[in-house]
Design a protein around this motif. Structure first.
Motif, PDB file in Angstrom:
ATOM      1  N   GLY A 140      13.824  -9.123  -3.081  1.00  0.00           N
ATOM      2  CA  GLY A 140      12.924 -10.220  -2.729  1.00  0.00           C
ATOM      3  C   GLY A 140      11.492  -9.974  -3.170  1.00  0.00           C
ATOM      4  N   LEU A 141      11.295  -9.103  -4.147  1.00  0.00           N
ATOM      5  CA  LEU A 141       9.952  -8.798  -4.638  1.00  0.00           C
ATOM      6  C   LEU A 141       9.566  -9.822  -5.685  1.00  0.00           C
ATOM      7  CD1 LEU A 141      10.259  -4.927  -4.968  1.00  0.00           C
ATOM      8  CD2 LEU A 141       9.330  -6.227  -3.056  1.00  0.00           C
ATOM      9  N   LYS A 142       8.630 -10.656  -5.327  1.00  0.00           N
ATOM     10  CA  LYS A 142       8.193 -11.695  -6.254  1.00  0.00           C
ATOM     11  C   LYS A 142       6.927 -11.221  -6.942  1.00  0.00           C
ATOM     12  CE  LYS A 142      10.510 -15.282  -3.808  1.00  0.00           C
ATOM     13  NZ  LYS A 142      10.816 -15.272  -2.442  1.00  0.00           N
ATOM     14  N   LYS A 143       5.958 -12.064  -7.060  1.00  0.00           N
ATOM     15  CA  LYS A 143       4.711 -11.706  -7.725  1.00  0.00           C
ATOM     16  C   LYS A 143       3.839 -10.874  -6.794  1.00  0.00           C
ATOM     17  CE  LYS A 143       0.814 -13.679 -10.132  1.00  0.00           C
ATOM     18  NZ  LYS A 143       0.041 -14.856 -10.434  1.00  0.00           N
ATOM     19  N   GLU A 144       3.301  -9.804  -7.331  1.00  0.00           N
ATOM     20  CA  GLU A 144       2.403  -8.945  -6.560  1.00  0.00           C
ATOM     21  C   GLU A 144       1.078  -9.669  -6.348  1.00  0.00           C
ATOM     22  OE1 GLU A 144       1.669  -4.210  -6.594  1.00  0.00           O
ATOM     23  OE2 GLU A 144       1.279  -5.249  -8.473  1.00  0.00           O
ATOM     24  N   LYS A 145       0.501  -9.524  -5.135  1.00  0.00           N
ATOM     25  CA  LYS A 145      -0.770 -10.173  -4.828  1.00  0.00           C
ATOM     26  C   LYS A 145      -1.752  -9.159  -4.261  1.00  0.00           C
ATOM     27  CE  LYS A 145       1.431 -11.855  -0.713  1.00  0.00           C
ATOM     28  NZ  LYS A 145       2.642 -12.589  -0.758  1.00  0.00           N
ATOM     29  N   LEU A 146      -3.019  -9.496  -4.331  1.00  0.00           N
ATOM     30  CA  LEU A 146      -4.088  -8.672  -3.787  1.00  0.00           C
ATOM     31  C   LEU A 146      -4.636  -9.364  -2.553  1.00  0.00           C
ATOM     32  CD1 LEU A 146      -6.125  -6.302  -3.957  1.00  0.00           C
ATOM     33  CD2 LEU A 146      -7.517  -7.753  -5.455  1.00  0.00           C
ATOM     34  N   SER A 147      -4.617  -8.650  -1.411  1.00  0.00           N
ATOM     35  CA  SER A 147      -5.153  -9.205  -0.161  1.00  0.00           C
ATOM     36  C   SER A 147      -6.322  -8.367   0.315  1.00  0.00           C
ATOM     37  CB  SER A 147      -4.079  -9.219   0.932  1.00  0.00           C
ATOM     38  OG  SER A 147      -3.015 -10.069   0.583  1.00  0.00           O
ATOM     39  N   HIS A 148      -7.270  -9.028   0.957  1.00  0.00           N
ATOM     40  CA  HIS A 148      -8.422  -8.351   1.563  1.00  0.00           C
ATOM     41  C   HIS A 148      -8.380  -8.609   3.065  1.00  0.00           C
ATOM     42  CE1 HIS A 148     -12.854  -8.564   2.785  1.00  0.00           C
ATOM     43  NE2 HIS A 148     -12.534  -7.284   2.722  1.00  0.00           N
ATOM     44  N   PHE A 149      -8.395  -7.534   3.834  1.00  0.00           N
ATOM     45  CA  PHE A 149      -8.422  -7.619   5.299  1.00  0.00           C
ATOM     46  C   PHE A 149      -9.707  -6.969   5.777  1.00  0.00           C
ATOM     47  CE2 PHE A 149      -4.027  -7.381   4.040  1.00  0.00           C
ATOM     48  CZ  PHE A 149      -3.388  -8.320   4.838  1.00  0.00           C
ATOM     49  N   ARG A 150     -10.402  -7.600   6.712  1.00  0.00           N
ATOM     50  CA  ARG A 150     -11.546  -6.963   7.369  1.00  0.00           C
ATOM     51  C   ARG A 150     -11.192  -6.795   8.836  1.00  0.00           C
ATOM     52  NH1 ARG A 150     -16.950  -9.899   7.244  1.00  0.00           N
ATOM     53  NH2 ARG A 150     -16.007 -10.993   8.969  1.00  0.00           N
ATOM     54  N   LEU A 151     -11.243  -5.557   9.289  1.00  0.00           N
ATOM     55  CA  LEU A 151     -10.871  -5.207  10.656  1.00  0.00           C
ATOM     56  C   LEU A 151     -11.959  -4.330  11.259  1.00  0.00           C
ATOM     57  CD1 LEU A 151      -7.497  -3.644   9.554  1.00  0.00           C
ATOM     58  CD2 LEU A 151      -7.685  -5.945  10.442  1.00  0.00           C
ATOM     59  N   TYR A 152     -11.988  -4.300  12.577  1.00  0.00           N
ATOM     60  CA  TYR A 152     -12.892  -3.384  13.276  1.00  0.00           C
ATOM     61  C   TYR A 152     -12.052  -2.399  14.076  1.00  0.00           C
ATOM     62  CZ  TYR A 152     -16.700  -6.212  11.662  1.00  0.00           C
ATOM     63  OH  TYR A 152     -17.595  -6.848  10.850  1.00  0.00           O
ATOM     64  N   TRP A 153     -12.277  -1.137  13.804  1.00  0.00           N
ATOM     65  CA  TRP A 153     -11.540   0.012  14.350  1.00  0.00           C
ATOM     66  C   TRP A 153     -12.360   0.564  15.505  1.00  0.00           C
ATOM     67  CZ3 TRP A 153     -12.842   5.344  13.939  1.00  0.00           C
ATOM     68  CH2 TRP A 153     -11.798   6.260  13.896  1.00  0.00           C
ATOM     69  N   HIS A 154     -11.772   0.595  16.692  1.00  0.00           N
ATOM     70  CA  HIS A 154     -12.484   1.054  17.900  1.00  0.00           C
ATOM     71  C   HIS A 154     -11.937   2.411  18.314  1.00  0.00           C
ATOM     72  CE1 HIS A 154     -14.362  -2.915  18.735  1.00  0.00           C
ATOM     73  NE2 HIS A 154     -13.292  -3.347  18.069  1.00  0.00           N
ATOM     74  N   ASP A 155     -12.704   3.453  18.048  1.00  0.00           N
ATOM     75  CA  ASP A 155     -12.327   4.815  18.423  1.00  0.00           C
ATOM     76  C   ASP A 155     -12.986   5.110  19.771  1.00  0.00           C
ATOM     77  OD1 ASP A 155     -10.861   7.158  17.640  1.00  0.00           O
ATOM     78  OD2 ASP A 155     -12.778   8.162  17.300  1.00  0.00           O
ATOM     79  N   ILE A 156     -12.190   5.080  20.828  1.00  0.00           N
ATOM     80  CA  ILE A 156     -12.721   5.203  22.190  1.00  0.00           C
ATOM     81  C   ILE A 156     -12.356   6.581  22.743  1.00  0.00           C
ATOM     82  CG2 ILE A 156     -12.730   4.193  24.499  1.00  0.00           C
ATOM     83  CD1 ILE A 156     -11.652   1.576  23.055  1.00  0.00           C
TER      84      ILE A 156
END
Length: 194
Positions: A44-60
């Motif tokens: 099921g591998l179709k066309k490869e895509k580039l995604s950008h995710f912005r997340l905030y990592w909370h080290d408590i």
């Protein structure tokens, strides 16, 4: 019957053995039952895509329920905490506020791996719990020089919708509390995936 002079016998034997081994390796390539070529469409591998995710990592590190816990303290008296190991189950949120939408968790560890500066080995999975990426992971493994403004680490793989993922993340410290050890880090993830 002619005899090969002794000076040529050893190199001739070596060349003969090497060519025999090469022939065995080439012919034996198809004899392996445990490996086979695959068609991408079957997975099921179709066309490869580039995604950008912005997340905030909370080290408590503080409070009754910390998300980062030391499991090995630094064995020496080092300013870089060389040898220290911290396990994490850090919240990943949409915005810098811990109360913002929870997107997933960063699970893994980081360790102080440098004797000369504060340089961490980061090994973690960004495990997503929302939307179409629910249950999928992005795996980050790399060096984090925590006092640099921007730290780049490789994405080495993933699972679910991130199978065969590759790319990199950029980490930027948003806030760091010296008295508690708590930190909020912005992660920008650039991931090639199917």
């Amino acid at each position: 019957m002619s005899r090969i002079p002794h000076i040529f016998a050893t190199p001739l034997i070596v060349v003969s053995l090497l060519s025999s081994f090469a022939l065995i390796l080439v012919q034996g390539e198809d004899d392996h039952d445990f490996v086979r070529a695959m068609d991408r469409d079957l997975l099921g591998l179709k066309k490869e895509k580039l995604s950008h995710f912005r997340l905030y990592w909370h080290d408590i590190a503080s409070g009754k329920n910390p998300s980062s816990v030391p499991v090995v303290n630094s064995p020496g008296n080092s300013s870089t905490f060389f040898g220290m190991l911290i396990m994490i189950d850090d919240p990943l949120t949409e915005k810098p506020e811990l109360s913002s939408k929870l997107l997933g968790r960063a699970q893994g560890f980081y360790a102080s791996a440098s004797q000369k500066e504060l340089g961490l080995l980061m090994a973690m999975n960004f495990h997503f719990i929302k939307g179409k990426y629910n249950g999928s992971t992005i795996t980050v493994l790399g060096r984090n020089q925590v006092f640099n403004k921007v730290r780049e680490m490789p994405v080495i793989g993933g699972s679910g919708l991130f199978r065969f993922a590759r790319g990199y993340v950029e980490a930027r410290t948003h806030t760091f509390n010296m008295s508690t050890g708590d930190a909020i880090v912005e992660y920008n993830c650039y991931v090639l995936h199917y």
